[in-house]
Design an enzyme around this catalytic site. Sequence first.
Site, short mmCIF file in Angstrom:
data_model
loop_
_atom_site.label_atom_id
_atom_site.label_comp_id
_atom_site.label_asym_id
_atom_site.label_seq_id
_atom_site.Cartn_x
_atom_site.Cartn_y
_atom_site.Cartn_z
N TYR A 54 110.28 -50.10 19.30
CA TYR A 54 109.30 -49.08 18.93
C TYR A 54 107.88 -49.64 18.93
O TYR A 54 106.93 -48.96 19.32
CB TYR A 54 109.62 -48.47 17.56
N SER A 141 98.12 -42.30 9.91
CA SER A 141 98.75 -41.39 10.87
C SER A 141 99.53 -40.30 10.16
O SER A 141 100.19 -40.55 9.13
CB SER A 141 99.69 -42.18 11.79
N TYR A 165 98.14 -35.12 13.59
CA TYR A 165 98.96 -34.47 14.60
C TYR A 165 99.09 -33.03 14.13
O TYR A 165 99.72 -32.77 13.11
CB TYR A 165 100.33 -35.13 14.71
N THR A 191 94.55 -36.33 17.16
CA THR A 191 95.05 -36.93 18.40
C THR A 191 95.45 -35.83 19.38
O THR A 191 96.17 -34.90 19.03
CB THR A 191 96.24 -37.85 18.10
N LYS A 284 90.79 -37.72 19.39
CA LYS A 284 91.23 -39.02 19.91
C LYS A 284 92.09 -38.80 21.15
O LYS A 284 92.99 -37.96 21.16
CB LYS A 284 92.05 -39.75 18.84
N HIS A 308 96.15 -44.15 23.92
CA HIS A 308 97.32 -44.40 23.06
C HIS A 308 97.96 -45.75 23.38
O HIS A 308 99.18 -45.91 23.33
CB HIS A 308 98.34 -43.27 23.21
#
Length: 415
Positions: A54, A141, A165, A191, A284, A308
């Site tokens: 990940y 985040s 998000y 984002t 972003k 990203h």
Amino acid sequence: MDVTIQPHRDPNFAVYQKECFKLSQNGSHPEFNTNPEELERQAQEALSKGGWLYASCNAGVSWTHRANQEAFDRWRIVPRMLVDTTARDTTTELFGHKIAAPICFAPIGINKASYIHIYHPLGELNAAKVAGELNLPYMLSTAGSQPIEDVAKANGAGPRFFQLYCPHDEELEDSLLQRAWNSGFNVCVMTLDTWQLAWRHNDIANSNYAFYRGIGADLGTSDPVFRKRVKEAGLDIDDPDHQYHIGEKWIDTVWHGKAWTWEKIPKLVKKWKDMTNGRPFLVKGIQCAEDAIKAVEAGCDGVVVSNHAGRQVDGAIGSLEALPEVVEAIGDKATILFDSGVRTGADVFKALALGAHAVCVGRLYIYGMSIAGEAGVRHVMKSLLADFDILMNCAGARDIEEIRRTKLRPNPGRV
């Protein structure tokens, strides 16, 4: 370095070099090497297979990831001699915050450990705490694995931004933004490049998606609106057997849906500014001048030039390639942050010289966290800051304002 013969300056990150050298006087040395390649190798050794995949997986076959690093090699720093850099100043101002250096902690999701060992049991709390200590902006985040409120508490008085998000559930959107604002996150960064995950071969080959394993949804499961949605779906947020479905529901709500369009941005900007008395809103994922102009026209106060870290579109340009045209298009109208590929003090210097107001660093601190938790984050970031501070000294830059395009030359072998 003898600090007694130098004028006092705060912060003075270069002294960390001497601290590391002096460990030898006690028969010791730093716990791990912060050379980016060596750091990556040590993180791979420390993590489980799932955690490493990940952390390290990129879109496709990593063309864009490589392009990010190659883009930095296209520029060379031109050192200037006999400049009195003894009292140099690494500080700058960003959205009303005086910060110790133009370096931000990039938003990275799912920091908390589990049976597949994603990074560390305390996750985002490690990075938020260190960011606060160093007076560097911390970006949380939406995919974070700790509640917003707990991260804010760990961050203390540090400057903190919330990366959004944007869910396809306006009540949930409102709740996330309000929680962030109530917790002292006073800049919103939306984002744009992750309507769903890219095709990442190794993650897919190992079915390695933490949310679908019921891991990492803590930011969502601590939200009152999402908890209501879970109940409406007939799920029990406290039932271990329901965690797979709850994790799936959370991430599918904030990521995997229809794409937003530019029509959404002015509405979201207005909502955030009404909620926060006019605090900044950024987007972003910008990789061209045209989109940067659209962002400013939509009311954004700034953009993050980012791909990203090569994790979303393979075969794309290196993020640093996009920076000069974005600066030319909106540099006098908006704040420009740079993200994707920053690994060294020289990388920070180059991005600033090309017009970024600050840079974002992600994988470096995550690798440090994987190796040694909070102490690992601290060692990585203090090392990067020392590297940058010392480079300013050796290259003849007395403050951030002096790091300009004239300090760079194209690399003729790589243009």
